[in-house]
Every structure is written in C-alpha cells, then in structure tokens.
Design an enzyme around this catalytic site. Structure first.
Site, PDB file in Angstrom:
ATOM      1  N   TYR A   1      15.162 -35.238  16.116  1.00 16.40           N
ATOM      2  CA  TYR A   1      15.939 -36.116  15.009  1.00 16.40           C
ATOM      3  C   TYR A   1      16.740 -36.986  15.869  1.00 16.40           C
ATOM      4  CZ  TYR A   1      19.278 -37.117  11.558  1.00 16.40           C
ATOM      5  OH  TYR A   1      20.043 -37.914  10.347  1.00 16.40           O
TER       6      TYR A   1
ATOM      7  N   ASP B   1      17.540 -39.342  24.455  1.00 18.34           N
ATOM      8  CA  ASP B   1      18.744 -39.034  23.415  1.00 18.34           C
ATOM      9  C   ASP B   1      19.414 -37.942  23.693  1.00 18.34           C
ATOM     10  OD1 ASP B   1      20.184 -38.383  21.436  1.00 18.34           O
ATOM     11  OD2 ASP B   1      18.683 -38.839  19.702  1.00 18.34           O
TER      12      ASP B   1
ATOM     13  N   LYS C   1      28.409 -37.908  19.693  1.00 16.77           N
ATOM     14  CA  LYS C   1      29.276 -36.651  19.641  1.00 16.77           C
ATOM     15  C   LYS C   1      30.352 -36.244  20.485  1.00 16.77           C
ATOM     16  CE  LYS C   1      25.262 -34.562  17.144  1.00 16.77           C
ATOM     17  NZ  LYS C   1      25.685 -34.207  15.764  1.00 16.77           N
TER      18      LYS C   1
HETATM   19  N1  HOZ Z   1      23.488 -35.151  13.695  1.00 17.53           N
HETATM   20  C1  HOZ Z   1      23.518 -33.543  13.369  1.00 17.53           C
HETATM   21  C2  HOZ Z   1      22.544 -32.954  14.039  1.00 17.53           C
HETATM   22  N2  HOZ Z   1      21.657 -32.445  13.320  1.00 17.53           N
HETATM   23  C3  HOZ Z   1      23.886 -33.238  11.814  1.00 17.53           C
HETATM   24  C4  HOZ Z   1      25.008 -33.812  11.369  1.00 17.53           C
HETATM   25  C5  HOZ Z   1      24.639 -34.360  10.045  1.00 17.53           C
HETATM   26  O1  HOZ Z   1      23.675 -34.953  10.094  1.00 17.53           O
HETATM   27  O2  HOZ Z   1      25.550 -34.340   9.391  1.00 17.53           O
END
Ligand code: HOZ
Length: 427
Positions: A144, A239, A267
């Site tokens: 993702y 990534d 992050k």
């Molecule tokens: N980006 C995060 C990883 N899976 C999840 C946070 C979200 O989508 O709220």
C-alpha cells in the site's frame, strides 16, 4: 472493559463523519464492536474516553516512535507555534530537515517535503515518468502506497482489511499502466519487464511490507529487483513511509544494502505532524520545478510546525540504540509465539525491528497470498482479548504494530505479561 462513552461518541460520530471515522482503518469492521475513542496519551500509554489505559502499539500507525508527547518534541512544537503557523515561504527548519535526511540517507542528494506519504508517492510516480519518459509502473500485491488512483489496486492496508480488491471511482485509464507482481517473487516482475521492454518507468515497493502484516523481503528478491531496474532503465522507488528511521537511523534500504533511485518517506519524519517527502540524486530531483519541468507544489509543504516536530523527533532518534530496539521487537515476537503455543493456538509472528505482527496460520507468511491464510475470526478474538489485557493494537490483521523505541525493560516485561494474559483470556 467499560466502553459506554466510546459507544455514545461512535453513535454521534456516524451522524457527521463517514462511518464515524476519518480513515477507514480506524473503523472496527474486521474485528467487530465499536471503535475506541481516544482521549489522550503520554509516553507509551494511551487512554480512551472511558478511562481505560492501554500500552499503545499502534503509535498512530507509525509516527509516534518516541512514544506520545515526548517533552523535547513538545517543546519544539510549542516554540514553533509561538512564532505563527505557516508563512508560505522557506524557513530554517526546512533546511535543517533536508540536511538531516541527507545525512541519514547517503544515496540522497536532494529532498522535497510534502504533507503525507500519499503525496510523496504521487510525486514519485510523476518524477519516475518524467525522468524516463515511460508510463508503466509495477507495484506488488498487498503493498500500500497511500490512496492515489494509480496505486490503489491489489492494495493492502484498509483495502485488504475491508476486502476491497480495487477502489470504486478509479477509472480504468488511471490504472491501465499499473502492473501487479507478487512480493518476494522476482519472476512475476521479470514477466512484465519481458512483456513491456522500454515501457516501465518505475518499480514501487515497500522494502519491508507493512500493509499486509509485516513481511520481510528475501535478499535475492531485493537484489534481483535492483539489477532488473539497472539492466532495463527502470527506476527503483522504495517507499520508506513505514520503514524510514524504524530499524536504523536511515532507511531499510541501507539496512539491506540496496539503494533506491527515488525514496519516499512519511510518518516518523513528521513525528506526529503531517509530513511526507520524496528524495533522490540531484540528476533526478533537479527535474522538479522550479529547477525542472516536473511540477509539484503545496501551500503547507514544509510547514514550520511539522518541520519543528519532525526535526526534534529525528534529533532524538539519533541518540537511540537501534540494536536494542531490534531486541525489543524480538522479545515481543518470542512472547507472542510462546504464549500462543501455551494456549494451543497456531501463530506465525513476523518482525522487523520495531514492526511486529502475528498471523493466525500454520503457513509461513511471505506474500499477500500467504498473509491471507490467517484466520480472521481468530484475529478478532485476539484483538478483543488483547484490548481487555491492556494492549492497544491495530483493529486489522493487515496493519503492522509499531513498538515505541523508548520502551524500558520493565515496560517490555509489562507488555509480555499483557500478551500472556490475552492468550489466557482466549482459552
Ligand atoms: N497509512 C497507514 C498504513 N496502513 C494506515 C493509516 C490510515 O490509512 O489511516
């Protein structure tokens, strides 16, 4: 576990917010029950609106590596806020952040800060296409990279959790140039390269997958990807939104001895404020406006408050012992395995430094297909037992747990006790 106030708030939230949440991974669809509403957090502890205390192993899905409200980070943010919020002009903190990223990632000459990992990856796609004059990109099933159209196919995270194979509203044209391969399967990449010689701009990968649970790459696979890219004029886009500054002060790519052509971050580099970044050698980054013809911009990019938060976080991380951090992850993994074994429950625990998660399966998990062998009903049961025992973990089989790097030995022992208790509750 008392949840009267959370329940009330969830009912109210659903009247104004879609599904009562602002990001689908916060909904409790896959574990059942109502989402917990959080009131506050301090250090490694998080408190819901009903006054329940948990040890936080979500870490806001990654940024809170120092735990919550770290005093030095809080102070830096306060000082930035006192000056004002945003200027639409460059500040010293952005330069310092740029230098900090350069120092941590030797393969990077220049960086562009944006507001999220999603934005970083959208920009990296554009840069890869601009630099190669090619259109196609390869991504891996279960990875993702945020919610941009081109990469929202066969995606992990909330899509895997909710069982959405590909998002509605993404036109066919937007994904016509996206090719899907299998993680840890070089042949599935080679196949596309053979089929489309001279058409593939970039290969996008999480160096350790964290959105289909935690999955480490096999070394031959990573090395093979690098070679495939070099031999075919393809850019390797790594990534590091989840992995950046997680296993070492720098990227997982450095840990594996592989250099990306373009690196995406998010992050941890914001320390809890919205920050993303994409970065590369000068010959690539100089193609971005104002130096080059690839346009990308943002009113709040490099926000002084976000930069202050990120910079203070990275400064603090520089003094952390990453070898010890890996030991913390290993201890949690070992405890999960031992407690599951004692309870007669089959589990595979994957761990990379501070990223951990258990799959309820007998099959070793090395890609999206094997991740999906995990028993979802067992995970739901585990989720609620763990909450009852006082651990806050993501309400999804497919989201990584993020341990705080600041855990003391006593705190790890407390996590171990709570894991033990959770498995006892599952009997
Ligand atoms: N980006 C995060 C990883 N899976 C999840 C946070 C979200 O989508 O709220």
């Amino acid at each position: 576990m008392k949840n009267t106030r959370s329940k009330e708030l969830f009912e109210r939230a659903q009247k104004s917010l879609v599904g009562g949440v602002n990001s689908p991974v916060r909904a409790f669809n896959s574990v059942g029950g109502d989402p917990l509403f959080i009131d506050r957090a301090e250090g490694i502890h998080i408190f819901d609106v009903d006054g329940n205390e948990y040890i936080d192993l979500v870490g806001s899905y990654g940024p809170m590596i120092l735990g919550h409200a770290h005093p030095k980070v809080k102070q830096a943010v306060k000082e930035a806020v006192d000056k004002s919020f945003t200027y639409g002009a460059t500040t010293l903190a952005e330069v310092e952040m740029g230098e900090m990223i350069q120092e941590a990632f030797p393969q990077i000459d220049k960086v562009r800060f944006v507001n999220s990992g999603t934005e970083a990856v959208i920009s990296a796609i554009r840069l890869a296409r601009a630099a190669t004059d090619k259109k196609k990109i390869i991504k891996f099933a279960g990875c993702y990279h945020g919610h941009s159209d081109a990469l929202l196919v066969a995606a992990g995270s909330g899509l895997a959790t909710l069982g959405i194979p590909s998002s509605k509203g993404v036109p066919e044209e937007a994904v016509n140039n996206t090719l899907i391969s299998n993680y840890n399967d070089l042949e599935s990449v080679q196949k596309w390269v053979d089929m489309y010689p001279n058409e593939i701009a970039g290969i996008f990968i999480e160096p350790v997958a964290g959105n289909m649970g935690v999955i480490e790459p096999e070394m031959d696979f990573m090395k093979g990807l690098r070679k495939l890219c070099d031999d075919n004029g393809i850019l390797l886009v790594i990534d590091e939104v989840m992995t950046g500054f997680r296993k070492k002060f720098g990227g997982a790519q450095d840990h594996f001895g592989i250099a990306a052509d373009i690196t995406c971050m998010g992050k941890v580099i914001g320390g809890g404020m919205p920050v993303g970044a994409y970065a590369a050698k000068a010959e690539l980054m100089d193609q971005v406006a104002p130096l080059g013809g690839m346009y990308q911009a943002g009113t709040l990019s490099g926000s002084p408050i976000s930069m202050a938060c990120g910079l203070a976080t990275l400064k603090e991380l520089k003094n952390q012992d990453y070898d010890r951090a890996d030991q913390l992850g290993k201890r949690v993994k070992a405890k999960l395995e031992a407690a599951a074994d004692k309870a007669g429950i089959k589990v595979q625990v994957n761990q990379f430094g501070l990223m951990v998660n258990p799959f309820f399966t007998e099959t070793p998990v090395r890609d999206f297909e094997t991740a999906q062998t995990s028993d979802q009903a067992m995970f739901s049961k585990f989720f609620w037992a763990v909450a009852e025992a006082g651990l806050y973990i993501p309400p999804s089989q497919f989201e990584a747990w993020f341990l705080p790097i600041v855990l003391t030995d006593e705190e790890v022992e407390e996590i171990e006790r709570r894991i033990e208790k959770a498995f006892e509750l599952m009997k």
